[in-house]
Design a protein around this motif. Sequence first.
Motif, PDB file in Angstrom:
ATOM      1  N   UNK A  23      -5.290  18.564   8.040  1.00  0.00           N
ATOM      2  CA  UNK A  23      -6.156  19.316   7.133  1.00  0.00           C
ATOM      3  C   UNK A  23      -5.788  19.057   5.679  1.00  0.00           C
ATOM      4  N   UNK A  24      -4.492  18.991   5.395  1.00  0.00           N
ATOM      5  CA  UNK A  24      -4.079  18.758   4.021  1.00  0.00           C
ATOM      6  C   UNK A  24      -4.405  17.337   3.585  1.00  0.00           C
ATOM      7  N   UNK A  25      -4.248  16.360   4.487  1.00  0.00           N
ATOM      8  CA  UNK A  25      -4.663  14.995   4.157  1.00  0.00           C
ATOM      9  C   UNK A  25      -6.144  14.979   3.784  1.00  0.00           C
ATOM     10  N   UNK A  26      -6.958  15.654   4.561  1.00  0.00           N
ATOM     11  CA  UNK A  26      -8.399  15.670   4.311  1.00  0.00           C
ATOM     12  C   UNK A  26      -8.748  16.287   2.965  1.00  0.00           C
TER      13      UNK A  26
ATOM     14  N   UNK B 174       0.832  -1.203   0.000  1.00  0.00           N
ATOM     15  CA  UNK B 174       0.000   0.000   0.000  1.00  0.00           C
ATOM     16  C   UNK B 174       0.867   1.253   0.000  1.00  0.00           C
ATOM     17  N   UNK B 175       1.893   1.263   0.841  1.00  0.00           N
ATOM     18  CA  UNK B 175       2.782   2.423   0.897  1.00  0.00           C
ATOM     19  C   UNK B 175       3.529   2.605  -0.419  1.00  0.00           C
ATOM     20  N   UNK B 176       4.002   1.521  -0.993  1.00  0.00           N
ATOM     21  CA  UNK B 176       4.731   1.634  -2.253  1.00  0.00           C
ATOM     22  C   UNK B 176       3.869   2.258  -3.347  1.00  0.00           C
ATOM     23  N   UNK B 177       2.584   1.953  -3.323  1.00  0.00           N
ATOM     24  CA  UNK B 177       1.673   2.504  -4.331  1.00  0.00           C
ATOM     25  C   UNK B 177       1.338   3.957  -4.084  1.00  0.00           C
ATOM     26  N   UNK B 178       1.057   4.309  -2.810  1.00  0.00           N
ATOM     27  CA  UNK B 178       0.453   5.602  -2.539  1.00  0.00           C
ATOM     28  C   UNK B 178       1.409   6.690  -2.047  1.00  0.00           C
ATOM     29  N   UNK B 179       2.506   6.346  -1.386  1.00  0.00           N
ATOM     30  CA  UNK B 179       3.379   7.395  -0.862  1.00  0.00           C
ATOM     31  C   UNK B 179       3.892   8.342  -1.946  1.00  0.00           C
ATOM     32  N   UNK B 180       4.335   7.845  -3.096  1.00  0.00           N
ATOM     33  CA  UNK B 180       4.796   8.783  -4.120  1.00  0.00           C
ATOM     34  C   UNK B 180       3.706   9.726  -4.624  1.00  0.00           C
ATOM     35  N   UNK B 181       2.460   9.298  -4.537  1.00  0.00           N
ATOM     36  CA  UNK B 181       1.354  10.133  -5.002  1.00  0.00           C
ATOM     37  C   UNK B 181       0.914  11.134  -3.944  1.00  0.00           C
ATOM     38  N   UNK B 182       1.098  10.771  -2.680  1.00  0.00           N
ATOM     39  CA  UNK B 182       0.695  11.662  -1.598  1.00  0.00           C
ATOM     40  C   UNK B 182       1.748  12.736  -1.300  1.00  0.00           C
TER      41      UNK B 182
ATOM     42  N   UNK C 240      -7.443  12.346  -4.486  1.00  0.00           N
ATOM     43  CA  UNK C 240      -6.980  11.266  -5.366  1.00  0.00           C
ATOM     44  C   UNK C 240      -8.031  10.162  -5.460  1.00  0.00           C
ATOM     45  N   UNK C 241      -8.372   9.726  -6.651  1.00  0.00           N
ATOM     46  CA  UNK C 241      -9.379   8.668  -6.799  1.00  0.00           C
ATOM     47  C   UNK C 241      -8.800   7.294  -6.488  1.00  0.00           C
ATOM     48  N   UNK C 242      -9.691   6.350  -6.268  1.00  0.00           N
ATOM     49  CA  UNK C 242      -9.284   4.964  -6.081  1.00  0.00           C
ATOM     50  C   UNK C 242      -8.722   4.655  -4.722  1.00  0.00           C
ATOM     51  N   UNK C 243      -8.993   5.494  -3.734  1.00  0.00           N
ATOM     52  CA  UNK C 243      -8.419   5.305  -2.407  1.00  0.00           C
ATOM     53  C   UNK C 243      -8.954   4.038  -1.747  1.00  0.00           C
ATOM     54  N   UNK C 244      -8.088   3.330  -1.018  1.00  0.00           N
ATOM     55  CA  UNK C 244      -8.581   2.198  -0.230  1.00  0.00           C
ATOM     56  C   UNK C 244      -9.335   2.705   0.992  1.00  0.00           C
ATOM     57  N   UNK C 245     -10.079   1.832   1.620  1.00  0.00           N
ATOM     58  CA  UNK C 245     -10.706   2.170   2.896  1.00  0.00           C
ATOM     59  C   UNK C 245      -9.640   2.131   3.985  1.00  0.00           C
ATOM     60  N   UNK C 246      -9.580   3.186   4.786  1.00  0.00           N
ATOM     61  CA  UNK C 246      -8.568   3.257   5.841  1.00  0.00           C
ATOM     62  C   UNK C 246      -8.818   2.203   6.910  1.00  0.00           C
ATOM     63  N   UNK C 247      -7.741   1.619   7.393  1.00  0.00           N
ATOM     64  CA  UNK C 247      -7.838   0.698   8.526  1.00  0.00           C
ATOM     65  C   UNK C 247      -8.362   1.477   9.728  1.00  0.00           C
ATOM     66  N   UNK C 248      -9.364   0.951  10.395  1.00  0.00           N
ATOM     67  CA  UNK C 248     -10.061   1.608  11.511  1.00  0.00           C
ATOM     68  C   UNK C 248     -10.896   2.800  11.055  1.00  0.00           C
TER      69      UNK C 248
ATOM     70  N   UNK D 261       7.153  16.285   5.419  1.00  0.00           N
ATOM     71  CA  UNK D 261       7.866  15.173   4.795  1.00  0.00           C
ATOM     72  C   UNK D 261       7.236  13.839   5.181  1.00  0.00           C
ATOM     73  N   UNK D 262       7.175  12.936   4.225  1.00  0.00           N
ATOM     74  CA  UNK D 262       6.718  11.573   4.471  1.00  0.00           C
ATOM     75  C   UNK D 262       7.751  10.630   3.852  1.00  0.00           C
ATOM     76  N   UNK D 263       7.709   9.330   4.154  1.00  0.00           N
ATOM     77  CA  UNK D 263       8.738   8.435   3.626  1.00  0.00           C
ATOM     78  C   UNK D 263       8.813   8.455   2.101  1.00  0.00           C
ATOM     79  N   UNK D 264      10.034   8.509   1.605  1.00  0.00           N
ATOM     80  CA  UNK D 264      10.276   8.420   0.165  1.00  0.00           C
ATOM     81  C   UNK D 264      10.704   7.007  -0.159  1.00  0.00           C
TER      82      UNK D 264
END
Length: 296
Positions: free
Chosen positions: A130-133, A66-74, A137-145, A81-84
């Motif tokens: 706030x920025x996350x909200x 999941x991280x490999x797919x979405x981190x570069x897009x987020x 981006x389309x196609x988002x998975x459902x968040x855990x919890x 900063x978030x993990x690269x």
Amino acid sequence: MTTGQLHRGPDEDLVRSLIAGQFPRWAGLPVARFPSGGTVNAVYRLGEGMVVRLPLTKAGAKDAALEQEWLPRLAPRLPTAIPEVLGAGAPAEGYPWPWSVHRWPAGENPEAGALREPVRLAGDLAGFVAQMRSITLPGAPAAYRGGPLVALDQSTRAAIRQLRGIPQEDVDCDAAAEVWKQALRAPGQDSPPVWLHADLMPGNLLIDRGRLSAVIDFGCLGTGDPACDLFPAWNLLPADAREAFREALGVDDPTWNRGRARTLSQALISLPYYRERNPAMAENARHVIRAVLGDG
């Protein structure tokens, strides 16, 4: 190795072999286990500027993908900063799951009760949430919890029953049960889903000179109830900074109360599970319970 769980995790020799086989340009760099309170990944420093994260369980492997797919897009859409992702590793050498190489982020984990500038940190956290909200981006998975509060009811009530049998923890289980009951009965349970980190624990935050420098471990990311990203209000921030965090985000009463209940639920479930397995997580759970029950 099994395909269900690696109880002790991969050792340094295995990590070196994985790196040499899949990323030969880094094969000569030193590898050293990094002490971490996390429970999903084994973490290794690779040279001076990188980190290798290897899932300990099959469920954790899904988080890595999941991280490999979405981190570069987020990353370009966030103020912090978030993990690269520098490398996406594949199963090999007897290791059964996907794994990742990330750039090593600057900063240290914050500690509740020992924050240098809690109100300014609250503003930084609010800006990130706030920025996350705002992400679309389309196609988002459902968040855990990230689902409805009622989905946590059975496990939360079970945790309260379990804590009643551990008197040395000194949890006011009646008060906790009342907070939970009121939250379930409260109106406004159906907020539109938004993008979430969904696991804003102190161990997933990094600070530098008192300010938020990075947010890590996005394995729970996706869309869901906006209350899910209010956790730092009770797991990290003191009362004045908690109010600053709420004001900066403009959180209404129903969402705030759900966030409070969700944070309490996670702590109630974590404490009996981690009290003898992971002292850092157990202590943060105790802090959350004190903060929530004292915040009435």
